[in-house]
Design a protein around this motif. Structure first.
Motif, mmCIF file in Angstrom:
data_model
loop_
_atom_site.group_PDB
_atom_site.id
_atom_site.type_symbol
_atom_site.label_atom_id
_atom_site.label_comp_id
_atom_site.label_asym_id
_atom_site.label_seq_id
_atom_site.Cartn_x
_atom_site.Cartn_y
_atom_site.Cartn_z
ATOM 1 N N ILE A 89 0.841 -1.197 0.000
ATOM 2 C CA ILE A 89 0.000 0.000 0.000
ATOM 3 C C ILE A 89 0.878 1.250 0.000
ATOM 4 O O ILE A 89 0.600 2.222 -0.690
ATOM 5 N N GLY A 90 1.966 1.204 0.769
ATOM 6 C CA GLY A 90 2.904 2.325 0.777
ATOM 7 C C GLY A 90 3.562 2.533 -0.568
ATOM 8 O O GLY A 90 3.675 3.669 -1.043
ATOM 9 N N TYR A 91 4.017 1.447 -1.213
ATOM 10 C CA TYR A 91 4.601 1.557 -2.553
ATOM 11 C C TYR A 91 3.584 2.136 -3.539
ATOM 12 O O TYR A 91 3.910 2.991 -4.348
ATOM 13 N N TYR A 92 2.354 1.666 -3.462
ATOM 14 C CA TYR A 92 1.332 2.145 -4.380
ATOM 15 C C TYR A 92 1.069 3.635 -4.155
ATOM 16 O O TYR A 92 0.913 4.405 -5.105
ATOM 17 N N THR A 93 1.048 4.065 -2.902
ATOM 18 C CA THR A 93 0.835 5.477 -2.583
ATOM 19 C C THR A 93 1.969 6.345 -3.105
ATOM 20 O O THR A 93 1.747 7.420 -3.660
ATOM 21 N N ILE A 94 3.196 5.857 -2.945
ATOM 22 C CA ILE A 94 4.361 6.600 -3.441
ATOM 23 C C ILE A 94 4.282 6.725 -4.964
ATOM 24 O O ILE A 94 4.495 7.809 -5.523
ATOM 25 N N ASP A 96 1.651 6.551 -6.835
ATOM 26 C CA ASP A 96 0.512 7.367 -7.213
ATOM 27 C C ASP A 96 0.829 8.853 -7.069
ATOM 28 O O ASP A 96 0.337 9.669 -7.846
ATOM 29 N N SER A 97 1.660 9.199 -6.080
ATOM 30 C CA SER A 97 2.011 10.609 -5.905
ATOM 31 C C SER A 97 2.931 11.111 -7.018
ATOM 32 O O SER A 97 2.912 12.290 -7.350
#
Length: 99
Positions: A89-94, A96-97
């Motif tokens: 989830i953290g990788y995906y958030t990074i 996505d930003s």
């Protein structure tokens, strides 16, 4: 895997090293490979996230079948599965930003 005597069969230090290599070293080496081959965009993001996915249970089953340190694979599968969801989830958030 439930038949193992201990959850961490290989020691805390080796387990932490394996998790760092799997969830940090794997995506970094995949990123280097993607840059070298010219991948970018969504394919790049998918490759990085796929590199951070946990090991499958089949690796434990094969190790158990052939007598090849199944307790180590058990530790990797258990902790890899627990750690992978928040990390992915953290990788995906990074990613996505940056998009």
């Amino acid at each position: 895997m439930a038949l193992q005597e201990k959850v961490i069969a290989c020691g805390v230090r080796l387990t932490l090293l394996a998790m760092v290599l799997k969830f940090v070293g794997g995506p970094i080496s995949m990123a280097i490979g993607c840059f070298a081959s010219g991948l970018h965009g969504d394919i790049f993001r998918v490759a990085i996230i796929q590199a951070a996915l946990p090991q499958s249970i089949s690796s434990f089953v094969f190790a158990k079948e052939y007598g090849l340190h199944s307790e180590l694979f058990s530790t990797a599968v258990i902790f890899g599965t627990i750690i992978s969801l928040p990390l992915l989830i953290g990788y995906y958030t990074i990613f996505d930003s940056f998009h």
